[in-house]
Enzyme design. Structure first.
Site, short mmCIF file in Angstrom:
data_model
loop_
_atom_site.label_atom_id
_atom_site.label_comp_id
_atom_site.label_asym_id
_atom_site.label_seq_id
_atom_site.Cartn_x
_atom_site.Cartn_y
_atom_site.Cartn_z
N LYS A 108 66.16 53.58 103.88
CA LYS A 108 65.63 52.43 103.15
C LYS A 108 65.50 52.83 101.69
O LYS A 108 64.71 53.72 101.35
CB LYS A 108 64.28 51.99 103.70
CG LYS A 108 63.68 50.82 102.89
CD LYS A 108 62.21 50.64 103.14
CE LYS A 108 61.62 49.66 102.13
NZ LYS A 108 60.16 49.52 102.24
N GLY A 169 52.12 45.06 99.78
CA GLY A 169 50.73 45.20 100.17
C GLY A 169 49.82 44.05 99.81
O GLY A 169 48.61 44.11 100.02
N ALA A 195 57.94 43.50 102.80
CA ALA A 195 56.78 43.50 101.89
C ALA A 195 56.07 42.16 101.81
O ALA A 195 56.70 41.09 101.84
CB ALA A 195 57.18 43.94 100.48
N GLY A 196 54.75 42.25 101.72
CA GLY A 196 53.91 41.08 101.48
C GLY A 196 53.41 40.37 102.72
O GLY A 196 52.60 39.45 102.61
N ASN A 217 54.04 47.03 106.88
CA ASN A 217 53.15 48.17 107.09
C ASN A 217 51.68 47.75 106.93
O ASN A 217 50.92 47.76 107.89
CB ASN A 217 53.51 49.30 106.14
CG ASN A 217 52.69 50.56 106.35
OD1 ASN A 217 52.92 51.57 105.71
ND2 ASN A 217 51.72 50.56 107.25
N THR A 218 51.31 47.36 105.71
CA THR A 218 49.91 47.09 105.41
C THR A 218 49.32 46.00 106.30
O THR A 218 48.16 46.08 106.70
CB THR A 218 49.75 46.69 103.93
OG1 THR A 218 50.40 47.67 103.11
CG2 THR A 218 48.29 46.61 103.54
#
Length: 264
Positions: A108, A169, A195-196, A217-218
């Site tokens: 990635k 995040g 993301a997001g 992830n977050t």
């Protein structure tokens, strides 16, 4: 019927170059309260691909403790990422480190513009993509939701283009569905939102739009209960994919009776 749907999900593979996966949910390994919770969340997510920041790994001391000690590498495909890189040269160097450490050639690529916004640098990202593709890497490239740069990255040889749903995040979800739709319309490679993502509905939206997968992830790691959220993300990914394949009804301004006008 349930068996039929289960079979359809199992046969609906995500193909990334020479790699093939049943799960379309990619998850990260950072920010968890503990390694044990991370392990439980990974299992609950149903993910087959787990992304790891190369810079977080202990590559200098093979005998020391490593994040990989807590990840079953026989069960998960490790996707090394270049998080924390701010130039093409730095990202390429990090990919070389991942290769020397024995990871697969699927990576990635992430080249950021600055530490405050964590927005991708389009010029440096394109430069790194061209070089890594030339060297035979399977490049999954993180970018903004700009359809123009997304197309340029595809033309540069990226195996998958990964537009951000919103800033890294931030948990804001898919802010610009129109841009994602344009990217999808023009793409010949898998589009994976990266993301997001903040909650399960964000994953469903991305999949219903036609994205091939979601990386997050977050949204899991910082949830009040990461394991439950991981399970929710898994179900959202599967349901969103099925909804996309089923095809939603068109939106209409006025009501339309659901009962037939005449009996059958």
């Amino acid at each position: 019927m349930e068996q039929v749907l289960t079979k359809q999900v199992a046969e609906d593979k995500l193909k990334l170059g020479k790699y093939e996966f049943s799960s379309r949910l990619f998850v990260g390994t950072g920010k968890y309260p503990s390694m044990k919770i991370m392990q439980e969340a990974l299992e609950a997510s149903g993910a087959e691909v787990v992304t790891v920041a190369v810079r977080r790994l202990n590559l200098k001391d093979p005998q020391g403790e490593s994040l990989l000690d807590y990840i079953d590498t026989k069960r998960y495909t490790i996707l090394p990422n270049t998080a924390g890189c701010y130039s093409a040269e730095d990202a390429i160097r990090t990919v070389y480190l991942a290769r020397e450490a024995g990871f697969c050639d699927m990576i990635k690529l992430e080249v950021l513009a600055d530490e405050r916004t964590l927005l991708p640098d389009p010029v440096e990202t394109l430069k790194a993509t061209r070089q890594l593709v030339k060297e035979g890497f399977t490049v999954l490239v993180y970018t903004s939701d700009d359809p123009v740069i997304a197309k340029k990255l595809e033309d540069a040889g990226a195996t998958s283009v990964m537009p951000a749903g919103s800033p890294i995040g931030s948990g804001q979800g898919i802010l610009n569905r129109s841009n994602i739709r344009i990217i999808l319309e023009n793409a010949r490679v898998p589009i994976i939102v990266d993301a997001g993502v903040g909650t399960a509905s964000d994953v469903s939206i991305a999949m219903e739009l036609g994205c091939e997968g979601v990386l997050l992830n977050t949204g899991i790691a910082h949830a009040k209960d990461p394991v439950k959220m991981a399970r929710a993300m898994r179900l959202a990914c599967e349901s969103g994919r099925l909804a996309h394949l089923a095809g939603r009804i068109p939106k209409k301004l006025y009501a339309k009776a659901s009962s037939p006008e005449k009996d059958f």
